[in-house]
Scaffold this motif. Structure first.
Motif, PDB file in Angstrom:
ATOM      1  N   GLY A 173       0.740  -1.204  -0.112  1.00 16.09           N
ATOM      2  CA  GLY A 173      -0.067   0.198   0.070  1.00 16.09           C
ATOM      3  C   GLY A 173       0.780   1.200   0.009  1.00 16.09           C
ATOM      4  O   GLY A 173       0.124   2.342  -0.011  1.00 16.09           O
ATOM      5  N   THR A 174       2.099   1.126   0.190  1.00 16.76           N
ATOM      6  CA  THR A 174       2.957   2.548   0.364  1.00 16.76           C
ATOM      7  C   THR A 174       4.145   2.289  -0.719  1.00 16.76           C
ATOM      8  O   THR A 174       4.316   3.582  -1.444  1.00 16.76           O
ATOM      9  CB  THR A 174       3.667   2.509   1.643  1.00 16.76           C
ATOM     10  N   LEU A 175       4.669   1.204  -1.217  1.00 16.62           N
ATOM     11  CA  LEU A 175       5.777   1.457  -2.019  1.00 16.62           C
ATOM     12  C   LEU A 175       5.257   1.688  -3.528  1.00 16.62           C
ATOM     13  O   LEU A 175       4.474   1.028  -3.930  1.00 16.62           O
ATOM     14  CB  LEU A 175       6.743   0.059  -1.881  1.00 16.62           C
ATOM     15  N   ARG A 176       6.204   2.496  -4.256  1.00 20.05           N
ATOM     16  CA  ARG A 176       5.895   2.879  -5.587  1.00 20.05           C
ATOM     17  C   ARG A 176       6.934   2.595  -6.455  1.00 20.05           C
ATOM     18  O   ARG A 176       8.238   2.299  -5.770  1.00 20.05           O
ATOM     19  CB  ARG A 176       5.500   4.185  -5.509  1.00 20.05           C
ATOM     20  N   GLN A 177       6.811   2.731  -7.721  1.00 16.47           N
ATOM     21  CA  GLN A 177       7.652   2.441  -8.786  1.00 16.47           C
ATOM     22  C   GLN A 177       8.857   3.315  -8.596  1.00 16.47           C
ATOM     23  O   GLN A 177       8.924   4.310  -8.302  1.00 16.47           O
ATOM     24  CB  GLN A 177       7.239   2.598 -10.016  1.00 16.47           C
ATOM     25  N   GLY A 178      10.224   2.433  -8.611  1.00 17.37           N
ATOM     26  CA  GLY A 178      11.495   3.195  -8.332  1.00 17.37           C
ATOM     27  C   GLY A 178      11.805   3.327  -6.845  1.00 17.37           C
ATOM     28  O   GLY A 178      12.894   3.925  -6.736  1.00 17.37           O
ATOM     29  N   ASP A 179      11.168   3.015  -6.095  1.00 13.98           N
ATOM     30  CA  ASP A 179      11.531   3.022  -4.722  1.00 13.98           C
ATOM     31  C   ASP A 179      12.331   2.061  -4.328  1.00 13.98           C
ATOM     32  O   ASP A 179      12.559   0.852  -4.883  1.00 13.98           O
ATOM     33  CB  ASP A 179      10.090   2.870  -3.606  1.00 13.98           C
ATOM     34  N   HIS A 180      13.312   2.456  -3.321  1.00 13.46           N
ATOM     35  CA  HIS A 180      14.607   1.689  -2.705  1.00 13.46           C
ATOM     36  C   HIS A 180      14.446   1.338  -1.356  1.00 13.46           C
ATOM     37  O   HIS A 180      13.744   2.336  -0.518  1.00 13.46           O
ATOM     38  CB  HIS A 180      15.763   2.250  -2.716  1.00 13.46           C
ATOM     39  N   VAL A 181      14.283  -0.053  -0.838  1.00 14.32           N
ATOM     40  CA  VAL A 181      14.177  -0.349   0.254  1.00 14.32           C
ATOM     41  C   VAL A 181      15.341  -1.005   1.263  1.00 14.32           C
ATOM     42  O   VAL A 181      16.165  -1.729   0.411  1.00 14.32           O
ATOM     43  CB  VAL A 181      12.915  -1.445   0.461  1.00 14.32           C
ATOM     44  N   ILE A 182      15.574  -0.813   2.595  1.00 13.66           N
ATOM     45  CA  ILE A 182      16.358  -1.328   3.061  1.00 13.66           C
ATOM     46  C   ILE A 182      15.857  -2.340   4.170  1.00 13.66           C
ATOM     47  O   ILE A 182      14.898  -1.898   4.787  1.00 13.66           O
ATOM     48  CB  ILE A 182      17.493  -0.391   3.986  1.00 13.66           C
ATOM     49  N   VAL A 183      16.258  -3.425   4.315  1.00 10.19           N
ATOM     50  CA  VAL A 183      15.866  -4.284   5.198  1.00 10.19           C
ATOM     51  C   VAL A 183      16.933  -4.961   6.074  1.00 10.19           C
ATOM     52  O   VAL A 183      18.161  -5.140   5.440  1.00 10.19           O
ATOM     53  CB  VAL A 183      15.054  -5.575   4.702  1.00 10.19           C
ATOM     54  N   SER A 184      16.654  -5.294   7.357  1.00  8.56           N
ATOM     55  CA  SER A 184      17.783  -6.158   8.103  1.00  8.56           C
ATOM     56  C   SER A 184      17.862  -7.601   7.807  1.00  8.56           C
ATOM     57  O   SER A 184      16.667  -8.244   7.375  1.00  8.56           O
ATOM     58  CB  SER A 184      17.580  -5.907   9.628  1.00  8.56           C
ATOM     59  N   CYS A 185      18.972  -8.170   7.974  1.00  3.60           N
ATOM     60  CA  CYS A 185      18.998  -9.588   7.772  1.00  3.60           C
ATOM     61  C   CYS A 185      17.996 -10.507   8.887  1.00  3.60           C
ATOM     62  O   CYS A 185      18.043 -11.649   8.694  1.00  3.60           O
ATOM     63  CB  CYS A 185      20.263 -10.145   7.894  1.00  3.60           C
ATOM     64  N   MET A 186      17.683  -9.811   9.762  1.00  7.83           N
ATOM     65  CA  MET A 186      16.769 -10.421  10.829  1.00  7.83           C
ATOM     66  C   MET A 186      15.434 -10.599  10.177  1.00  7.83           C
ATOM     67  O   MET A 186      14.639 -11.415  10.700  1.00  7.83           O
ATOM     68  CB  MET A 186      16.766  -9.543  11.890  1.00  7.83           C
ATOM     69  N   GLU A 187      14.935 -10.266   9.369  1.00  9.51           N
ATOM     70  CA  GLU A 187      13.609 -10.095   8.831  1.00  9.51           C
ATOM     71  C   GLU A 187      12.964 -11.445   8.341  1.00  9.51           C
ATOM     72  O   GLU A 187      13.455 -12.440   7.955  1.00  9.51           O
ATOM     73  CB  GLU A 187      13.144  -8.976   7.694  1.00  9.51           C
ATOM     74  N   HIS A 188      11.572 -11.566   9.033  1.00  2.00           N
ATOM     75  CA  HIS A 188      10.839 -12.732   8.872  1.00  2.00           C
ATOM     76  C   HIS A 188      10.583 -12.913   7.196  1.00  2.00           C
ATOM     77  O   HIS A 188      10.506 -11.647   6.432  1.00  2.00           O
ATOM     78  CB  HIS A 188       9.721 -12.687   9.415  1.00  2.00           C
ATOM     79  N   ASN A 189       9.988 -13.734   6.549  1.00  2.00           N
ATOM     80  CA  ASN A 189       9.469 -14.008   5.346  1.00  2.00           C
ATOM     81  C   ASN A 189       8.362 -13.091   5.068  1.00  2.00           C
ATOM     82  O   ASN A 189       7.876 -12.966   4.003  1.00  2.00           O
ATOM     83  CB  ASN A 189       9.179 -15.257   4.992  1.00  2.00           C
TER      84      ASN A 189
END
Length: 377
Positions: free
Chosen positions: A81-97
Motif C-alpha cells: 500500500g505504500t511502495l511505488r515504482q522506483g522506490d528503494h528499500v533497506i531491510v535487516s537480515c533479521m527479517e521474517h518472510n
C-alpha cells in the motif's frame, strides 16, 4: 506436554482473555454494520481496542489502527500500500518472510529494489551494523524495515539508534510480531511509521488477531476491497481510516481477545519481562554444562533461546523432544532465511526454545535432561 513454542504462538492464554472470547461467541453481533443495541455494543468494544492499542503503542490516532488477521496481513498492507515504482528499500537480515516475500514480489515485478543490512559481532551477541545501514541509503530510499526482535534468537535491535541512522524523510517499518508485549514499543518516541503486531504471541490474544498502526506521514492504499458499513452508496472504498483499509467483517472474538490480552499484558509487563529474562538465563546456564550444544542467544525479554548441536540435526532434536519426551520446541529454519545465513545456520537451522511467563524452571530441568539423554539415542 511441556510447551516451549511460544514464539510461534502463545500456548496458554490468561483467564480474562478466555472469558471474554467465550462471552463473544455466545452472543455477538456485527460491529459497524447495524444500528441496533447489540451491534453498537460490539462496535464500542472494537473502538475500545483501537483506543487501547493507540495508547499502549503511542500511535498517531485511533483511526490509524487497522485490525488484521495477523502480522503478515498488516505487513502486506504496509508494503504493497505504500511502495511505488522506483522506490528503494533497506531491510535487516533479521527479517521474517512476512517482510521478505512481499519485497521480493515487488522486486521481481520491477517496482522496487532492496538491500540487506548485515549483523556485526559474535553469533550470541550480534547487533545490526548501523554503519552499513547508513552506507546503504540511496537518494530514492523510501523505507527501512527492521524487526523489533528476531524470531530466530531473540536479538533486539536498538530502534532509536536505527532511526537516528536514517534520513528523516525515510519511513521506518517495524515488524512487532515478537517484540509487542515483551517490551515497550512507542511509535512516536522511536520514530516508527509502521508498526505491525500479532496478537497471539506476546500479547496473549487468540490466533486471528493482529493490527497495523501507521503514522500521519503516509496514507496506504487498500489491499482488500469490499463492504465497510460506511459510505455504502459509493462503489469506491472510503477515503478515510480505518474504514479504507478494513474491508469485510471483523473477527470480533479475536479483536475482543486482543483488547483483553493487551490490558493483561500491560498490567503485568514488568513481571513478564523479568520472568522471561530469568527463564532464558536459567536455560543458558544449564546448556553451558552440556557437551556439544552451542547457543545463539543471550538472556532476553522475548524468552527465546536458539540452540545447535554439533552432530544432531535440529529437526531430529525437535522431533525427539516431541515424540519421546513430550516437549514442544521448533527445529529447522524459522521463516527467516537471511538471519540463518547471517548466523551460519542456513544448512540445518536451529532448535528454538521459546518461553512464556507461565513456564517454570522445573520444566526447563526436564528439557535439559532430555537434551542430554537424547545424545545417547
Amino acid at each position: 506436554m511441556i510447551y516451549f513454542d511460544n514464539a510461534a504462538t502463545g500456548g496458554r492464554k490468561p483467564d480474562v482473555v478466555l472469558s471474554a472470547v467465550t462471552a463473544a461467541t455466545k452472543v455477538c453481533a456485527n460491529p459497524g454494520r447495524s444500528g441496533h443495541k447489540l451491534s453498537l455494543s460490539c462496535a464500542k468494544l472494537v473502538q475500545d481496542c483501537r483506543n487501547e492499542l493507540n495508547g499502549v503503542f503511542q500511535g498517531y490516532g485511533y483511526e490509524r489502527v487497522v485490525f488484521t488477521k495477523n502480522c503478515t496481513e498488516a505487513l502486506n498492507i504496509a508494503l504493497f500500500g505504500t511502495l511505488r515504482q522506483g522506490d528503494h528499500v533497506i531491510v535487516s537480515c533479521m527479517e521474517h518472510n512476512s517482510v521478505l516475500r512481499p519485497l521480493e514480489k515487488l522486486k521481481k515485478d520491477g517496482v522496487i529494489h532492496y538491500d540487506v543490512c548485515p549483523l556485526r559481532g559474535n553469533k550470541e551477541n550480534a547487533t545490526l551494523d548501523l554503519q552499513s545501514l547508513r552506507a546503504l541509503i540511496q537518494p530514492n530510499t523510501r523505507l527501512v524495515a527492521i524487526s523489533t526482535a528476531s524470531n530466530v534468537n531473540g536479538l533486539i535491535p536498538n530502534l532509536s539508534a536505527v532511526k537516528a541512522a536514517i534520513p528523516q524523510h525515510v519511513l521506518l517499518l517495524c515488524d512487532g510480531a515478537q517484540g509487542a508485549g515483551h517490551f515497550p514499543l512507542r511509535m512516536q518516541e522511536f520514530g516508527i511509521d509502521f508498526l505491525t503486531i500479532a496478537g497471539h504471541k506476546g500479547l496473549h490474544a487468540l490466533q486471528g488477531s493482529g493490527a497495523l498502526l501507521f503514522s500521519n506521514r503516509i496514507d496506504p492504499t487498500p489491499l482488500l476491497y469490499g463492504g465497510t458499513g460506511s459510505l455504502s452508496v459509493s462503489l469506491d472504498m472510503p477515503d478515510f481510516y480505518p474504514d479504507g483499509l478494513e474491508a469485510g467483517t471483523l473477527a470480533f472474538p479475536a479483536v475482543l481477545s486482543l483488547l483483553e490480552g493487551v490490558r493483561y499484558t500491560q498490567a503485568h509487563l514488568s513481571t513478564i519481562q523479568n520472568r522471561l529474562r530469568a527463564l532464558t538465563e536459567y536455560l543458558l546456564r544449564g546448556l553451558r554444562r552440556l557437551e556439544h550444544y552451542q547457543t545463539y542467544s543471550i538472556a532476553n525479554d522475548c524468552g527465546i533461546v536458539a540452540i545447535k548441536h554439533a552432530f544432531l540435526q535440529s529437526e531430529f532434536i525437535a522431533d525427539c523432544l516431541s515424540s519421546v519426551y513430550d516437549i514442544a520446541v521448533r527445529g529447522g529454519l524459522h521463516c527467516a532465511p537471511l538471519m540463518h545465513e547471517a548466523l551460519g545456520t542456513l544448512d540445518d537451522g536451529l532448535v528454538r526454545v521459546s518461553f512464556s511467563h507461565y513456564n517454570t524452571e522445573k520444566e526447563i530441568d526436564t528439557l535439559l535432561f532430555a537434551l542430554q539423554d537424547l545424545q545417547r539415542r
